[in-house]
Enzyme design. Structure first.
Site, mmCIF file in Angstrom:
data_model
loop_
_atom_site.group_PDB
_atom_site.id
_atom_site.type_symbol
_atom_site.label_atom_id
_atom_site.label_comp_id
_atom_site.label_asym_id
_atom_site.label_seq_id
_atom_site.Cartn_x
_atom_site.Cartn_y
_atom_site.Cartn_z
ATOM 1 N N LYS A 11 2.171 5.329 -4.671
ATOM 2 C CA LYS A 11 2.720 6.674 -4.428
ATOM 3 C C LYS A 11 3.004 7.368 -5.767
ATOM 4 O O LYS A 11 2.273 7.183 -6.725
ATOM 5 C CB LYS A 11 3.955 6.595 -3.533
ATOM 6 C CG LYS A 11 3.714 5.760 -2.276
ATOM 7 C CD LYS A 11 4.754 5.929 -1.238
ATOM 8 C CE LYS A 11 4.487 4.943 -0.106
ATOM 9 N NZ LYS A 11 5.300 5.187 1.069
ATOM 10 N N GLY A 172 8.465 2.608 4.455
ATOM 11 C CA GLY A 172 9.604 2.805 3.555
ATOM 12 C C GLY A 172 10.963 2.629 4.208
ATOM 13 O O GLY A 172 11.990 2.990 3.634
HETATM 14 C C1 PEP Z 1 2.731 3.175 2.593
HETATM 15 O O1 PEP Z 1 3.266 4.193 2.234
HETATM 16 O O2 PEP Z 1 1.494 3.127 2.684
HETATM 17 C C2 PEP Z 1 3.592 2.040 2.916
HETATM 18 C C3 PEP Z 1 3.122 1.142 3.728
HETATM 19 O O3 PEP Z 1 4.843 2.022 2.351
HETATM 20 P P1 PEP Z 1 5.935 0.831 2.447
HETATM 21 O O4 PEP Z 1 5.202 -0.472 2.259
HETATM 22 O O5 PEP Z 1 6.899 1.118 1.340
HETATM 23 O O6 PEP Z 1 6.552 0.913 3.800
#
Ligand code: PEP
Length: 254
Positions: A11, A172
């Protein structure tokens, strides 16, 4: 047998120096785990330097987005060929792009086609929101996003796509889907759509990653499911030991 594929979605995180340090930490451990396809997807400005670090290591590089047009007056956008110069993968239709940047199934579909046209592997993200989940609309939403995201592709093109099932409520939040919940969507929703659109052999060949709060602790359980072919990892991909543990869990998939 589908080769498991674990990709890290960084990200909008890390300085350039931190990004290079993270890759330097990952390299010694990840290079030898060839049973798993593995990739990191850092922010755009780091793609050039990280592609140099990753060259010849067997670890792939991906972007987190791109435009579908080849070139032109699109200030702030990045073209498919620009991404393909440095990357093998591109994440498309991530729920954050859909929610905050108003991406639609139609624009995601254009991006999938544009990525394939320049030789990139698209990682097409699909997944329902919490409200949709609670309203019992998971299958409907995931079916629509998968179908429209892949609309117009030949079976040969579709075979080169990776799907990431990412329930928005799990991203998240620290609240991952259970392995049973994810397996049910992968095997009961996504793969049947792929079968209907492209036939059984292609449906069986396409990798379906799970994404949403995957971490070093829950990865092995998720990967024990027959239709969970790896993971798209957000937060846990920012820490080398965690990402390495997740890749190792995929390698141990029995
Ligand atoms: C993502 O944003 O693709 C994701 C899976 O985030 P997280 O692993 O932090 O939940």
């Amino acid at each position: 047998m589908r080769k498991p594929f674990v990709a890290g979605n960084w990200k909008m995180n890390k300085t350039g120096e931190e990004a290079r340090l993270l890759v330097a930490e990952l390299l010694p451990e990840l290079q030898s785990i060839t049973a798993v396809e593995r990739a990191v997807c850092p922010p755009f400005p780091y793609l050039v330097s990280l592609s140099n670090m990753l060259a010849g290591t067997g670890i792939g590089l991906g972007a987190q987005n791109m435009h579908w047009e080849a070139s032109g007056a699109f200030t702030g956008e990045v073209a498919p060929k620009m991404v393909a110069e440095f990357c093998q993968y591109v994440i498309l239709g991530h729920s954050e792009r859909r929610a905050y940047f108003f991406e639609t199934d139609e624009t995601v579909n254009k991006k999938v086609k544009a990525a394939l046209a320049v030789g990139l592997t698209p990682i097409l993200c699909v997944g329902e929101t919490l409200a949709e989940n609670e309203a019992g609309r998971t299958a409907e939403v995931v079916t629509r996003q998968t179908r429209l995201g892949l609309e117009g592709l030949t079976p040969e093109q579709a075979a080169r796509v990776v799907i990431a099932y990412e329930p928005v409520w799990a991203i998240g939040t620290g609240r991952a889907a259970t392995s049973e919940q994810a397996q049910a969507v992968h095997a009961g929703v996504v793969r049947p759509v792929l079968r209907e659109l492209f036939g059984e052999p292609v449906a069986q060949a396409i990798r379906i990653q799970y994404g949403g709060s995957v971490n070093a602790k829950n990865a092995a359980e998720l990967f024990s499911m027959p239709d969970i072919d790896g993971a798209l990892v957000g937060g846990a991909s920012l820490k080398a030991p965690d990402f390495i543990a997740i890749v190792k869990a995929a390698a141990a998939r029995g």
